[in-house]
Design a protein around this motif. Structure first.
Motif, PDB file in Angstrom:
ATOM      1  N   GLU A 305       0.717  -1.293   0.211  1.00 35.37           N
ATOM      2  CA  GLU A 305      -0.075   0.024   0.073  1.00 35.37           C
ATOM      3  C   GLU A 305       0.802   1.252   0.064  1.00 35.37           C
ATOM      4  OE1 GLU A 305      -2.439  -0.452   3.453  1.00 35.37           O
ATOM      5  OE2 GLU A 305      -3.809  -1.831   2.141  1.00 35.37           O
ATOM      6  N   ARG A 306       2.005   1.327   0.798  1.00 31.52           N
ATOM      7  CA  ARG A 306       2.860   2.528   0.585  1.00 31.52           C
ATOM      8  C   ARG A 306       3.412   2.483  -0.749  1.00 31.52           C
ATOM      9  NH1 ARG A 306       3.911   0.544   5.999  1.00 31.52           N
ATOM     10  NH2 ARG A 306       5.965  -0.813   5.233  1.00 31.52           N
ATOM     11  N   ALA A 307       3.675   1.474  -1.278  1.00 33.67           N
ATOM     12  CA  ALA A 307       4.422   1.500  -2.624  1.00 33.67           C
ATOM     13  C   ALA A 307       3.402   2.235  -3.841  1.00 33.67           C
ATOM     14  CB  ALA A 307       4.761   0.367  -3.189  1.00 33.67           C
ATOM     15  N   LEU A 308       2.312   1.769  -3.574  1.00 36.22           N
ATOM     16  CA  LEU A 308       1.171   2.474  -4.353  1.00 36.22           C
ATOM     17  C   LEU A 308       0.864   3.962  -4.044  1.00 36.22           C
ATOM     18  CD1 LEU A 308      -0.813   1.927  -6.977  1.00 36.22           C
ATOM     19  CD2 LEU A 308      -2.585   1.305  -4.976  1.00 36.22           C
ATOM     20  N   ASP A 309       0.669   4.086  -2.704  1.00 40.48           N
ATOM     21  CA  ASP A 309       0.524   5.679  -2.454  1.00 40.48           C
ATOM     22  C   ASP A 309       1.781   6.581  -2.767  1.00 40.48           C
ATOM     23  OD1 ASP A 309      -1.282   7.411  -0.506  1.00 40.48           O
ATOM     24  OD2 ASP A 309       0.832   7.661   0.174  1.00 40.48           O
ATOM     25  N   ALA A 310       2.754   5.916  -2.408  1.00 37.82           N
ATOM     26  CA  ALA A 310       4.139   6.868  -3.072  1.00 37.82           C
ATOM     27  C   ALA A 310       3.864   7.143  -4.558  1.00 37.82           C
ATOM     28  CB  ALA A 310       5.382   6.290  -2.477  1.00 37.82           C
ATOM     29  N   ALA A 311       3.871   5.955  -5.278  1.00 34.24           N
ATOM     30  CA  ALA A 311       3.821   6.287  -6.819  1.00 34.24           C
ATOM     31  C   ALA A 311       2.681   7.010  -7.397  1.00 34.24           C
ATOM     32  CB  ALA A 311       3.834   4.943  -7.498  1.00 34.24           C
ATOM     33  N   LEU A 312       1.574   6.921  -6.709  1.00 37.20           N
ATOM     34  CA  LEU A 312       0.478   7.587  -7.180  1.00 37.20           C
ATOM     35  C   LEU A 312       0.771   9.096  -6.704  1.00 37.20           C
ATOM     36  CD1 LEU A 312      -2.275   7.707  -8.373  1.00 37.20           C
ATOM     37  CD2 LEU A 312      -3.308   7.234  -6.476  1.00 37.20           C
ATOM     38  N   ARG A 313       1.084   9.509  -5.727  1.00 36.43           N
ATOM     39  CA  ARG A 313       1.630  10.879  -5.397  1.00 36.43           C
ATOM     40  C   ARG A 313       2.401  11.404  -6.360  1.00 36.43           C
ATOM     41  NH1 ARG A 313      -1.515  12.430  -0.866  1.00 36.43           N
ATOM     42  NH2 ARG A 313      -2.281  10.705   0.276  1.00 36.43           N
ATOM     43  N   HIS A 314       3.518  10.797  -6.464  1.00 42.40           N
ATOM     44  CA  HIS A 314       4.800  11.292  -7.370  1.00 42.40           C
ATOM     45  C   HIS A 314       4.143  11.192  -9.003  1.00 42.40           C
ATOM     46  CE1 HIS A 314       8.518  11.688  -8.974  1.00 42.40           C
ATOM     47  NE2 HIS A 314       8.574  10.600  -9.918  1.00 42.40           N
ATOM     48  N   ALA A 315       3.122  10.397  -9.247  1.00 38.98           N
ATOM     49  CA  ALA A 315       2.698  10.743 -10.501  1.00 38.98           C
ATOM     50  C   ALA A 315       1.988  11.658 -10.665  1.00 38.98           C
ATOM     51  CB  ALA A 315       1.926   9.259 -11.054  1.00 38.98           C
ATOM     52  N   ALA A 316       1.127  12.088  -9.654  1.00 40.49           N
ATOM     53  CA  ALA A 316       0.379  13.412  -9.757  1.00 40.49           C
ATOM     54  C   ALA A 316       0.903  14.402  -9.697  1.00 40.49           C
ATOM     55  CB  ALA A 316      -0.783  13.438  -8.558  1.00 40.49           C
ATOM     56  N   ALA A 317       2.182  14.503  -9.071  1.00 37.87           N
ATOM     57  CA  ALA A 317       2.894  15.828  -9.252  1.00 37.87           C
ATOM     58  C   ALA A 317       3.783  15.996 -10.521  1.00 37.87           C
ATOM     59  CB  ALA A 317       4.070  15.785  -8.185  1.00 37.87           C
ATOM     60  N   ILE A 318       3.875  14.673 -11.260  1.00 39.45           N
ATOM     61  CA  ILE A 318       4.707  14.975 -12.406  1.00 39.45           C
ATOM     62  C   ILE A 318       3.703  15.412 -13.620  1.00 39.45           C
ATOM     63  CG2 ILE A 318       6.294  13.713 -13.999  1.00 39.45           C
ATOM     64  CD1 ILE A 318       7.890  14.702 -11.767  1.00 39.45           C
ATOM     65  N   VAL A 319       2.861  14.739 -13.532  1.00 40.01           N
ATOM     66  CA  VAL A 319       1.678  14.777 -14.638  1.00 40.01           C
ATOM     67  C   VAL A 319       1.037  16.339 -14.608  1.00 40.01           C
ATOM     68  CG1 VAL A 319      -0.754  14.246 -15.136  1.00 40.01           C
ATOM     69  CG2 VAL A 319       0.854  12.408 -14.671  1.00 40.01           C
ATOM     70  N   HIS A 320       0.936  16.833 -13.411  1.00 39.31           N
ATOM     71  CA  HIS A 320       0.638  18.317 -13.248  1.00 39.31           C
ATOM     72  C   HIS A 320       1.607  19.311 -13.540  1.00 39.31           C
ATOM     73  CE1 HIS A 320      -2.938  16.191 -12.026  1.00 39.31           C
ATOM     74  NE2 HIS A 320      -3.731  16.715 -12.548  1.00 39.31           N
ATOM     75  N   LEU A 321       3.059  18.918 -13.762  1.00 35.47           N
ATOM     76  CA  LEU A 321       3.952  19.728 -13.587  1.00 35.47           C
ATOM     77  C   LEU A 321       4.008  20.478 -14.968  1.00 35.47           C
ATOM     78  CD1 LEU A 321       6.492  20.569 -11.757  1.00 35.47           C
ATOM     79  CD2 LEU A 321       7.813  18.919 -13.240  1.00 35.47           C
ATOM     80  N   PRO A 322       4.101  21.802 -14.931  1.00 38.66           N
ATOM     81  CA  PRO A 322       4.065  22.393 -16.341  1.00 38.66           C
ATOM     82  C   PRO A 322       5.312  22.637 -16.917  1.00 38.66           C
ATOM     83  CG  PRO A 322       3.798  23.844 -14.597  1.00 38.66           C
ATOM     84  CD  PRO A 322       4.081  22.808 -13.851  1.00 38.66           C
ATOM     85  N   ASP A 323       6.355  22.498 -16.324  1.00 37.59           N
ATOM     86  CA  ASP A 323       7.708  22.759 -17.171  1.00 37.59           C
ATOM     87  C   ASP A 323       8.917  21.874 -16.549  1.00 37.59           C
ATOM     88  OD1 ASP A 323       7.034  25.018 -18.577  1.00 37.59           O
ATOM     89  OD2 ASP A 323       7.046  26.208 -16.676  1.00 37.59           O
ATOM     90  N   PRO A 324       8.628  20.309 -17.163  1.00 43.32           N
ATOM     91  CA  PRO A 324       9.836  19.596 -16.865  1.00 43.32           C
ATOM     92  C   PRO A 324      11.016  19.939 -17.139  1.00 43.32           C
ATOM     93  CG  PRO A 324       8.844  18.895 -18.522  1.00 43.32           C
ATOM     94  CD  PRO A 324       7.861  20.039 -18.269  1.00 43.32           C
ATOM     95  N   ASP A 325      11.959  19.320 -16.345  1.00 38.71           N
ATOM     96  CA  ASP A 325      13.394  19.539 -16.575  1.00 38.71           C
ATOM     97  C   ASP A 325      13.945  18.966 -18.110  1.00 38.71           C
ATOM     98  OD1 ASP A 325      16.287  19.974 -16.770  1.00 38.71           O
ATOM     99  OD2 ASP A 325      16.565  19.469 -14.674  1.00 38.71           O
ATOM    100  N   LEU A 326      14.292  19.826 -18.796  1.00 36.43           N
ATOM    101  CA  LEU A 326      14.488  18.958 -20.442  1.00 36.43           C
ATOM    102  C   LEU A 326      15.677  18.091 -20.145  1.00 36.43           C
ATOM    103  CD1 LEU A 326      13.966  22.144 -22.603  1.00 36.43           C
ATOM    104  CD2 LEU A 326      12.193  20.485 -22.114  1.00 36.43           C
ATOM    105  N   HIS A 327      16.550  18.328 -19.170  1.00 34.17           N
ATOM    106  CA  HIS A 327      17.762  17.495 -19.273  1.00 34.17           C
ATOM    107  C   HIS A 327      17.938  16.468 -18.231  1.00 34.17           C
ATOM    108  CE1 HIS A 327      19.371  20.197 -22.451  1.00 34.17           C
ATOM    109  NE2 HIS A 327      19.254  21.162 -21.718  1.00 34.17           N
ATOM    110  N   ASN A 328      16.709  16.142 -17.350  1.00 33.23           N
ATOM    111  CA  ASN A 328      16.456  15.119 -16.333  1.00 33.23           C
ATOM    112  C   ASN A 328      15.511  14.554 -16.597  1.00 33.23           C
ATOM    113  OD1 ASN A 328      17.443  14.375 -13.860  1.00 33.23           O
ATOM    114  ND2 ASN A 328      16.111  15.557 -12.891  1.00 33.23           N
ATOM    115  N   VAL A 329      14.974  13.992 -17.663  1.00 37.09           N
ATOM    116  CA  VAL A 329      14.264  12.886 -17.922  1.00 37.09           C
ATOM    117  C   VAL A 329      14.704  11.701 -18.649  1.00 37.09           C
ATOM    118  CG1 VAL A 329      11.934  12.531 -19.164  1.00 37.09           C
ATOM    119  CG2 VAL A 329      12.267  14.800 -18.149  1.00 37.09           C
ATOM    120  N   ASP A 330      14.540  10.456 -17.722  1.00 36.87           N
ATOM    121  CA  ASP A 330      15.181   9.589 -18.308  1.00 36.87           C
ATOM    122  C   ASP A 330      14.476   8.720 -19.277  1.00 36.87           C
ATOM    123  OD1 ASP A 330      16.745   7.264 -18.732  1.00 36.87           O
ATOM    124  OD2 ASP A 330      16.177   6.487 -16.624  1.00 36.87           O
ATOM    125  N   ASP A 331      15.124   8.809 -20.523  1.00 38.11           N
ATOM    126  CA  ASP A 331      14.743   7.856 -21.577  1.00 38.11           C
ATOM    127  C   ASP A 331      15.119   6.616 -21.967  1.00 38.11           C
ATOM    128  OD1 ASP A 331      16.737   8.903 -22.774  1.00 38.11           O
ATOM    129  OD2 ASP A 331      15.981   9.782 -24.295  1.00 38.11           O
TER     130      ASP A 331
END
Length: 665
Positions: A305-331
């Protein structure tokens, strides 16, 4: 093993009624539930009817028919979602098609020289087809157009037909790209949003019997989204903010996907707030929303449950982030190599692959025999025999046997429509509205299955052939006869005489996947680096291994579905592997769940237990690789070890996989 495990029934299970058609035939004749692509149907009608109208207006109907033939190949190849992929899917095969028709035109009327040339082109076409999807369509058009050029008296000089056919394909491409300025990034954005939606469906089914199927849909959606986003990024110079944002939104799905198996193993449904929150993320991705949401989630208690909660909160923060760091996204989870590197690898693999040479030789043999037959025996419209061989003998498109039978049935159905058109519709301007309707049926029927696609394409080809040959209703009988001859040549010389046609490759591919699962366990629970950089690299390698396993499992499932359409004994042997396919998927899920639990506070397994699991997995892989069917596997002893260990579910799934071979299973 539970009742749920033992009652898994593979798709296409044979019916036992004495008068019922065989299961493999029913599977091919059953229409797919895929929705009709209305936009593609409209494009097809416009793309194939417009050249006819221009040809009649200029009093050159033959030229209009050739342009429509080129448009037909573009319509069939227009299957990608992203616009840049559509350019590749349509334009590249058109270039190969132009080369093919030019070569065919040059050997037209040269007897045995034409036979030798088409046989050599068939060898090259078959080997090219082993590289990938675009290369497969390119090889197909290379051979198809070469057969047409060598069998029809096309307009002279030699470059006229290639130019007209290419113009038709490029016209389809032009119509396809009209929406690019308005929907340039929409396909990629929708694919990422669909990944979130499919994950929400899987979380909603966690703990229940529908979870396995929904988790497989998550894998398909995730692979598709990565292919679109990373494929486009590989062709964009520099770092596009919009693409980086979509990639960041896609990357944060991975922890959620990893947490899902851990929640499923609890055996209880999730609170409805969690799937609802994931669906809200999907809407935010598709709509481009950036306002920070307020998450109202239940308090977590267990490591899962802690894994899912942490992953969901992190996803919500990234999805709504207007300006991601162009040089800090792992592809690195799926970044393709440069085009030059991929081309070099493709050519090397094609030239050194036994499978490539075997398929090329099979295709060359069948085309050579077809051309020899029609050279020795007078056959009307003889080029249709080789065309049929080319369409049917495409193992990467599905079962050769079922395609031959379904093509015969589809051709017969299409000839009924063609007979009505050729007998009742007067030649001339009436062909234009008729072509609008018939061409629109091609995309609509293609999504329903191969037999339906053949039924839709047949009247279109006959109508265009009539504009070139002016034979009218007399085209019906030779078309059916030549199709049957081509199907017979393919069945005998392209299927029955080749040993691999009579065995399924599921066992070999499944064994490779189990070996990958052993390496995955080793990476997940083996010695971990001490430095932060080393831990990040190890995590990336682990995620890459997990993605590769799930892609491999998708390939196993595709092979399984293909084998089910084969006649006995191949189809029956394939069905016997089904429980083991499901068991291996569950082993991988249980391993992922174990790693997630350790990451969020659970006690890591001991080195001896990890080594035992790895040894058992490799033994299972070796047994699968050496067995013709699951009944030849030796059942293992019941799982032993700490029942509270995070690897206990993995040991149980391993025992379930080996228990498939137990008496009375």
């Amino acid at each position: 093993m539970s009742t749920e495990r033992t009652e898994q029934i593979p798709p296409g299970r044979p019916r036992h009624h004495a008068l019922a058609p065989p299961a493999w035939l029913l599977k091919g004749l059953r229409p797919s539930p895929a929705p009709i692509p209305w936009a593609a149907a409209a494009r097809a009608g416009v793309a194939m009817a417009t050249p006819l109208a221009v040809g009649f207006a200029l009093n050159e109907p033959e030229y209009g028919a050739l342009v429509s033939m080129g448009a037909l190949s573009g319509v069939i190849g227009d299957t990608a979602d992203a616009y840049r992929m559509r350019i590749l899917n349509i334009a590249v095969p058109q270039l190969f098609g132009a080369v093919g028709v030019a070569l065919g035109t040059l050997v037209f009327g040269h007897g045995w020289l034409a036979v030798g040339a088409l046989t050599l082109i068939a060898l090259v076409s078959g080997m090219i087809s082993s590289i990938g999807t675009v290369a497969s369509v390119s090889g197909l058009l290379l051979l198809l157009n070469a057969v047409i050029g060598a069998g029809l008296p096309l307009p002279r000089p030699w470059w006229t037909a290639p130019l007209l056919l290419t113009a038709g394909g490029l016209f389809v491409l032009l119509l396809t790209l009209l929406g690019w300025p308005l929907r340039g990034r929409q396909p990629e954005r929708v694919a990422v949003a669909d990944t979130y939606r499919s994950l929400a469906d899987a979380l909603e089914a966690a703990g229940g019997p529908e979870y396995d199927e929904r988790r497989r849909r998550v894998t398909q959606a995730l692979n598709h989204a990565y292919d679109l986003v990373l494929g486009r990024r590989a062709r964009v110079h520099g770092r596009s903010p919009a693409l980086v944002r979509m990639l960041a939104q896609l990357n944060v799905v991975i922890p959620l996907v990893e947490a899902a198996p851990a929640m499923h193993l609890r055996g209880a449904p999730l609170p409805p707030e969690i799937p609802a929150a994931v669906r809200d993320l999907a809407q935010a991705v598709e709509g481009g929303r950036t306002e920070r949401p307020v998450l109202d989630l239940p308090a977590p208690h267990t490591p899962a449950e802690r894994a899912l909660d942490a992953a969901l909160r992190h996803a919500a923060a990234i999805v709504h982030l207007p300006d991601p760091d162009l040089h800090n996204v792992d592809d690195r989870l799926g970044r393709p190599a440069s085009l030059t590197v991929r081309a070099r690898r493709a050519v090397r693999d094609m030239m050194l692959s036994r499978a490539s040479w075997r398929y090329g030789l099979r295709l060359a043999l069948c085309i050579g025999l077809a051309q020899c037959l029609v050279s020795l025996i007078p056959v009307e419209r003889s080029y249709w025999v080789a065309l049929t061989v080319t369409f049917v003998l495409k193992p990467d498109f599905g079962s050769v046997f079922s395609r031959a039978v379904l093509r015969a049935l589809g051709t017969a159905a299409g000839l009924v429509m063609a007979a009505a058109v050729l007998s009742e519709v007067p030649r001339g301007w009436w062909d234009v509205p008729v072509m609008v309707v018939l061409a629109a049926l091609i995309p609509a029927f293609s999504v329903k299955g191969y037999a339906f696609q053949t039924a839709a394409i047949t009247p279109v080809i006959l109508l265009l052939s009539d504009l070139l040959n002016h034979q009218g209703f007399d085209l019906i009988r030779p078309r059916l006869l030549d199709s049957l001859i081509g199907c017979a040549i393919t069945l005998v010389f392209g299927y029955l005489l080749w040993p691999e046609s009579w065995r399924t490759r599921i066992g070999d591919r499944l064994a490779d996947t189990v070996d990958d699962a052993a390496r995955y366990v080793e990476r997940a629970f083996g010695d971990q680096p001490d430095t932060e950089a080393g831990q990040r690299a190890a995590r990336t390698a682990r995620l890459q291994a997990r993605r590769r396993i799930y892609r491999d499992m998708s390939g196993v499932r595709n092979e399984f579905q293909r084998a089910l359409t084969e006649p006995p004994p191949t189809g029956a042997r394939a069905a016997a592997w089904w429980p083991l396919v499901v068991a291996v998927e569950r082993i991988v899920d249980a391993t992922t769940a174990a790693r997630v639990r350790v990451n969020h506070g659970a006690e890591p397994p001991g080195a001896e237990e990890v080594a035992t699991v790895i040894t058992d997995l490799r033994a299972l892989a070796e047994g699968v690789r050496n067995a013709d069917n699951p009944s030849q596997l030796r059942p293992s002893a019941p799982p032993s070890g700490d029942a509270d260990s995070v690897l206990a579910p993995v040991r149980q799934e391993l025992a379930a996989a080996r228990a498939i071979a137990s008496p009375g299973h």
